[in-house]
Design an enzyme around this catalytic site. Structure first.
Site, mmCIF file in Angstrom:
data_model
loop_
_atom_site.group_PDB
_atom_site.id
_atom_site.type_symbol
_atom_site.label_atom_id
_atom_site.label_comp_id
_atom_site.label_asym_id
_atom_site.label_seq_id
_atom_site.Cartn_x
_atom_site.Cartn_y
_atom_site.Cartn_z
ATOM 1 C CB ALA A 124 -0.919 0.004 1.214
ATOM 2 C CB SER B 81 2.461 -0.052 5.461
ATOM 3 O OG SER B 81 3.650 -0.294 6.207
ATOM 4 C CG ASP B 82 6.315 2.543 0.560
ATOM 5 O OD1 ASP B 82 7.396 2.072 0.967
ATOM 6 O OD2 ASP B 82 6.230 3.212 -0.491
ATOM 7 C CD1 TRP B 83 11.181 0.269 5.357
ATOM 8 C CD2 TRP B 83 9.537 -0.723 4.236
ATOM 9 N NE1 TRP B 83 11.431 -1.100 5.330
ATOM 10 C CE2 TRP B 83 10.443 -1.727 4.665
ATOM 11 C CE3 TRP B 83 8.396 -1.118 3.530
ATOM 12 C CZ2 TRP B 83 10.261 -3.087 4.397
ATOM 13 C CZ3 TRP B 83 8.221 -2.468 3.254
ATOM 14 C CH2 TRP B 83 9.136 -3.430 3.686
ATOM 15 C CB ALA C 81 2.978 4.126 4.195
#
Length: 844
Positions: free
Chosen positions: A204, A236-238, A240
């Protein structure tokens, strides 16, 4: 047509009942613990259910692993745009197998790739990390990539779901995308990769779409779960994920990185208070266990998938072949290419990217290859001693001082090249040290075995700089925070480097502020340098910045050897070109203008590279320009040079592949996966207004905008690319009628009319004359790659996916097909389409 996963064709995994049994053995606290990463690149083990530690790794340009430096080298594959330029699904799938092998060699279970956001605009900072502007081409190349990776038993992670098509304010941006554009363009590659590709993980994005941050977006459940039956994991993206309850109630399954994050104890409390249903937590953990089973991380559940065996020679050959297959020969006047090595006596290899080329983009796509072959080295090796190869840089386009080259650095004890890095406590106590063969340093949550992270107060780099030639050397450091440097025991500076107000911290990590000191050195003279960086987070801004700042230490030791002025170097390049039979000029972008973390502000080549090309072309009519950029740049001189070869970021075998193509050992196999603009007029912006970026262009990005009032004719059209032979398009045969929602084939007969074996990318485009639905004048419907000997005819069987003729109906909230006559055009590019046929689509 894209199929939804079913129990009979789902990827091999553990029995669902066994996964459920293991899930039932966990307490709420154990379950929640699994849903946040253990550190930057791994997930928690859980002995109670036989779950070992899982490792994830960045991967668009290679498998970096858990270290972000030269100590863990990785095969550097061509950038995703270069892969899409091949239009060759089989080649990309094979490369995916190579990446799976690399991953397993590094202990990696999950590859954080591919990136399938679209080339909405060439200003996008991560343009090079994405495949194409076209959803169909992106989908098919993406599916091949995923099949190759997962066929080796390594999970692929398709990203960034969705609308992360630019970098400006990406952490907070709300992308406003119309429903048809969202479904028909931006979600289409994800749909194909979830369905046909059966991908095991989705990431995401940072941004929001239509009012919802993607880590909390209803699209996760509505689209991935409900519409597409996705049974994998969403991470999640890091950094995010920013909320507890909202993101937990969405279909987000894993927060990365760890151990910090918004879940943990806060999520346990939310479940206890009834604010988050525990069945949602169970579903997340079940998806994580399913992923673990697929990659072989659960005891007692073996996986039979293994990556293909690779050795150093086979990896090099694969990367060399793939790079050449992605080179796009955009211009070749009077067949200047391929060069005839039999008669060639002298060639000038010029330009700032000739001796030190860009093989990859910046940011999370960074890997550290075991070697790189520059254009200069590749051409010299291919031509041997019988041809004189001269070289000049022409211009220096960088305004930043580069990372210090290893050849200028000596260990303090004189035992070899490199630096000594020391980790010091606040009182000066030495906590640990390491010898390094590089000058770019990144530590993520750990400084290595035996070094207590919380006690490190400063990092010290010691080296001896040896001057290769006499002159003024610029020496210093780059990073965020306090830096001190001494030269031969005397302090040169003591400064605090900070980002400008409003800057993205990730941009600061990719192109950090610098401080330099000039040192005059004689040839062969040595001087001791000590660069010290204090560990603090004072320069981080905002919650995300503070989190990244706490987890990451990243800085560089910089050195610029003396070089001539641009005026001097241009004159030298012109003289070398005039004295050679052929001039090859290698130009390109720099990390300052093209990288993750920021968008491009213009498309011109940086510095005086355009002037260099013009001057060289005036001196030698046989000038070949190689463009080494990840995304389009303006080429105002294109009609004045003999040949233009678009090389992208082609990986570590760049120079060898380039020599193969220049000398005709290999054919330039690439076709443009994105329109190459002639100017910056009419291009979509990446600049938000009050935090909102509206996709005003709707369905009409790239070549789909052709024929509209705002359309600007490009320099080179989508699908364009020349080879070393010629082709005749003989005939196009399609069914007279097809039911809606059904795939069909178009048979395109082509003849190789040239004198050598060649490859052709046969492209089929659709249009709907008299349509009552707003749609592009023409759009890509299918393609196939064929090869033929001189004089040989081949039939390219092009599958036209049913999705190519459908459109999204916002009123009904479903896909539909407008009945009637569709026209199909076939040819070598989006604007050269000599064959036409009609097909009638019936009513459903």
């Amino acid at each position: 047509m894209t199929r939804q996963p079913t129990p009979t064709d789902a990827p091999p995994t553990a029995d669902e009942a066994e996964l459920a049994r293991r899930l039932g053995a966990l307490t709420l606290e154990q379950k929640v613990r699994l849903l946040t990463g253990a550190d930057f690149w791994s997930l928690h083990p859980e002995p109670a259910v036989g779950l070992r530690r899982l490792v994830v790794s960045d991967g668009p340009a290679g498998v970096r692993g858990e270290l972000w430096d030269e100590r863990s080298p990785s095969a550097n594959v061509p950038s995703p745009t270069a892969l899409a330029a091949t239009w060759d699904e089989q080649l990309v799938e094979q490369l995916g197998g190579l990446l799976a092998h690399e991953a397993r060699a590094k202990g990696v279970d999950v590859l954080l790739a591919p990136t399938v956001n679209l080339h909405r605009t060439p200003y996008g900072g991560r343009h090079f990390e994405c495949f194409s502007e076209d959803p169909l081409l992106t989908a098919r190349i993406g599916v091949a990539y995923v099949k190759g990776v997962q066929g080796g038993g390594v999970a692929a992670t398709v990203k960034h779901f969705v609308g992360n098509d630019s970098e400006t304010q990406r952490m907070t941006l709300d992308a406003r995308i119309g429903e048809r554009a969202l479904r028909e363009l931006y979600l289409t590659p994800f749909e194909a990769i979830v369905g046909e590709g059966r991908v095991w993980a989705v990431m995401a994005a940072y941004n929001g779409v239509n009012g919802h941050p993607m880590t909390e977006s209803p699209l996760l459940r509505q689209v991935l779960h409900d519409d597409w039956n996705f049974d994998g994991l969403v991470m999640s993206d890091w950094f995010a994920a920013r909320t507890t309850e909202q993101s937990a109630r969405a279909a987000l399954d894993l927060v990365m990185p760890g151990p910090i994050g918004p879940w943990g104890d806060a999520l346990v409390a939310a479940v206890r208070k009834g604010k988050v249903d525990e069945t949602l937590v169970d579903d997340k953990v079940l998806r994580l266990l399913r992923l673990a089973a697929r990659v072989g991380a659960l005891d007692g559940i073996p996986t039979t998938a293994r990556p293909p065996e690779q050795d150093t020679a086979s990896v090099a050959a694969r990367l060399r072949e793939t790079a050449a297959a992605g080179f796009v020969l955009a211009r070749n006047e009077n067949a200047v290419l391929p060069l005839n090595r039999v008669v060639l006596k002298k060639i000038a290899v010029l330009g700032p990217n000739a001796a030190v080329a860009r093989t990859l983009g910046g940011g999370s796509a960074t890997v550290f290859p075991p070697y790189t072959v520059s254009p200069l080295d590749g051409i010299r090796a291919a031509l041997g001693d019988g041809v004189e190869v001269t070289h000049g840089i022409g211009v220096t386009p960088q305004t930043r001082t580069p990372v210090a080259p290893l050849s200028h650095l000596r260990l303090p004890d004189g035992t070899g090249e490199g630096t000594e890095v020391r980790f010091l406590a606040a009182d000066g106590t030495l906590l640990g040290s390491e010898r390094r063969a590089g000058a770019a340093y990144t530590w993520m949550g750990s400084y290595g075995p035996g070094v207590p992270v919380g006690e490190v107060a400063r990092v010290e780099v010691r080296t001896v700089v040896r001057a290769a030639g006499a002159g003024r050397y610029a020496i210093g450091g780059s990073g965020i925070g306090r830096f001190r440097m001494s030269v031969a025991g005397t302090e040169a500076f003591d400064v605090r480097l900070q980002l400008p107000p409003g800057a993205d911290l990730v941009e600061g990590l990719m192109t950090p502020p610098q401080r330099l000191h000039t040192v005059e050195l004689a040839a062969g003279e040595e001087t001791e340098i000590v660069l010290t960086h204090d560990i603090d987070t004072e320069s981080a801004s905002g919650s995300t910045g503070e989190a990244i700042g706490d987890a990451v230490t990243m800085f560089q030791f910089n050195l610029q050897p003396p070089h001539g002025s641009d005026d001097e170097e241009i004159e030298r390049a012109v003289a070398l070109a005039r004295d050679a039979e052929v001039a090859v000029v290698v130009v390109g972008t720099t990390e300052e203008v093209e990288s993750e973390g920021f968008d491009r502000t213009g498309l011109a080549l940086p510095g005086r590279q355009d002037e260099l090309v013009r001057r060289v072309a005036e001196a030698n009519p046989r000038t070949v320009v190689v463009v080494n950029s990840g995304a389009p740049v303006l080429l105002p001189w294109a009609d004045d040079v003999a040949a233009v070869l678009l090389a992208w970021f082609p990986g570590q075998e760049f120079g060898n592949a380039l020599a193969d193509v220049l000398l005709g050992t290999a054919e330039p196999g690439g076709r443009l996966p994105t329109v190459w603009p002639a100017s910056e007029r009419g291009l979509p912006t990446t600049e938000p207004s009050d935090g909102v970026l509206t996709y005003d262009e709707g369905l009409f990005i790239g070549h789909r905008g052709a024929g509209r009032p705002e359309w600007q004719p490009p320099r080179y059209d989508f699908g364009h690319g020349l080879g070393y032979t010629t082709w005749e398009y003989v005939s196009l045969d399609v069914p007279g009628e097809t039911p809606p929602g059904t795939d069909f084939t178009a048979e395109v007969r082509v003849r190789n009319t040239g004198t050598r074996h060649g490859k052709e990318v046969v492209q089929v485009y659709a249009r709907r004359p008299g349509s009552e639905v707003e749609r592009p004048v023409r759009w890509l419907a299918g393609f196939a790659v064929v090869e033929a000997a001189p004089g040989e005819e081949m039939v390219a069987t092009v599958t036209v996916d049913a999705r190519a003729l459908r459109h999204w109906d916002p009123e009904s909230g479903r896909w539909t097909v407008e009945p009637g006559t569709f026209r199909l055009d076939a040819g070598p590019s989006s604007t050269t389409l000599p064959l036409t046929a009609d097909i009638v689509v019936g009513r459903s």
